[in-house]
Design an enzyme around this catalytic site. Sequence first.
Site, mmCIF file in Angstrom:
data_model
loop_
_atom_site.group_PDB
_atom_site.id
_atom_site.type_symbol
_atom_site.label_atom_id
_atom_site.label_comp_id
_atom_site.label_asym_id
_atom_site.label_seq_id
_atom_site.Cartn_x
_atom_site.Cartn_y
_atom_site.Cartn_z
ATOM 1 N N LYS A 55 1.203 8.494 -31.728
ATOM 2 C CA LYS A 55 -0.047 8.037 -31.103
ATOM 3 C C LYS A 55 -1.088 9.140 -31.149
ATOM 4 O O LYS A 55 -2.252 8.905 -31.475
ATOM 5 C CB LYS A 55 0.216 7.601 -29.650
ATOM 6 C CG LYS A 55 0.927 6.255 -29.558
ATOM 7 C CD LYS A 55 1.467 5.962 -28.167
ATOM 8 C CE LYS A 55 2.301 4.674 -28.189
ATOM 9 N NZ LYS A 55 3.063 4.458 -26.960
ATOM 10 N N GLN A 99 3.661 6.340 -21.119
ATOM 11 C CA GLN A 99 4.740 5.897 -21.999
ATOM 12 C C GLN A 99 5.932 5.395 -21.171
ATOM 13 O O GLN A 99 6.389 6.061 -20.247
ATOM 14 C CB GLN A 99 5.169 7.060 -22.912
ATOM 15 C CG GLN A 99 6.206 6.693 -23.952
ATOM 16 C CD GLN A 99 5.706 5.713 -25.000
ATOM 17 O OE1 GLN A 99 4.533 5.675 -25.355
ATOM 18 N NE2 GLN A 99 6.610 4.888 -25.502
ATOM 19 N N ASP A 122 -3.140 -0.404 -22.555
ATOM 20 C CA ASP A 122 -1.857 -1.075 -22.782
ATOM 21 C C ASP A 122 -1.921 -2.552 -22.378
ATOM 22 O O ASP A 122 -1.050 -3.334 -22.750
ATOM 23 C CB ASP A 122 -0.782 -0.415 -21.897
ATOM 24 C CG ASP A 122 0.215 0.428 -22.682
ATOM 25 O OD1 ASP A 122 0.460 0.109 -23.859
ATOM 26 O OD2 ASP A 122 0.742 1.389 -22.099
HETATM 27 N N1 GUN Z 1 7.251 1.839 -24.577
HETATM 28 C C1 GUN Z 1 7.604 0.926 -25.525
HETATM 29 N N2 GUN Z 1 6.551 0.150 -25.837
HETATM 30 C C2 GUN Z 1 5.509 0.572 -25.083
HETATM 31 C C3 GUN Z 1 4.157 0.160 -24.961
HETATM 32 O O1 GUN Z 1 3.679 -0.763 -25.613
HETATM 33 N N3 GUN Z 1 3.405 0.852 -24.066
HETATM 34 C C4 GUN Z 1 3.907 1.863 -23.322
HETATM 35 N N4 GUN Z 1 3.102 2.469 -22.463
HETATM 36 N N5 GUN Z 1 5.164 2.276 -23.409
HETATM 37 C C5 GUN Z 1 5.958 1.622 -24.288
#
Ligand code: GUN
Length: 296
Positions: A55, A99, A122
């Site tokens: 990311k 996350q 998100d």
């Molecule tokens: N962990 C796995 N998928 C995601 C996601 O789409 N967003 C976040 N914040 N954590 C994750």
Amino acid sequence: MANASIIDGKAKAAELSEEISAKTSELLERTGVKPGLAVVIVGEDPASQVYVRNKKRTAEACGFHSVQHTLAEESSQDAVLSLINDLNNDAAIHGILVQLPLPSHLDELTITQSIVPEKDVDGFHFKNIGMLTAGHLDGAFVPCTPAGCMLMIEDHLGKDLSGLNAVIIGRSNIVGKPMASLLLKANATVTICHSRTKNLPDVARNADILVAAVGRPKMVGGDWVKPGAVVIDVGINRIQVEVEGETKNKLVGDVDFEAALGNAGAITPVPGGVGPMTIVMLMANTLQSAERAAAR
Ligand code: GUN
């Protein structure tokens, strides 16, 4: 026999990333606003560390202001909430992502809901979930994975899915439920399946669009796929395979890819399908947030 066209998520994500970079430069020149993304990671889950690194790399490639906050595994709930409060009030930050999964002593719901909806890239905040569910996509943030899946589906079937049956396997808040809202908005007839669904293969065989998001390696067999169906495989499962007497790690999806190739009209590979699209949609949401902030 392999009939399916393979949906190249990596190439599509690279194209979108170029577009986002161009729009980012344009926004900066016109308004002085540079999109800012803050990623918070608590603890040292190895898979999460890989995702967070990707990311950050993608955010920098798009020309964003990118910050990462790494908190110790044993961090308190108050410490996480205090950091989010600072980021909520930081004008240089337009998107905040915590996350998941979080260490078990932390309350995931309280933490995700503490991000202000305007920076919730998100799409986990109840306000964003509500707007998506009500079909108001303009003001909302759509969760990144379903948003990316939808773009790939539209590429193959167009924006109007009237008359098509969509079957989603998995009822998570991150993928299954928002995916259903998006498909419904596009006029598909939507079925959400899960671990308690009866005759799952029969239900799947009815799908013109089959989305697998359960986290079980190769669960969806080739004979679950209706001829010509568009198959979107959201699963990212690490399995061990024997190659020439050696045990190796391999990434596989929730769909038995080789077996599905004969029936599917189009299918996403793992890796290189949904994964890269998810990351680029996070950048699209962050850019959108910065554009909204610049307009305020
Ligand atoms: N962990 C796995 N998928 C995601 C996601 O789409 N967003 C976040 N914040 N954590 C994750």
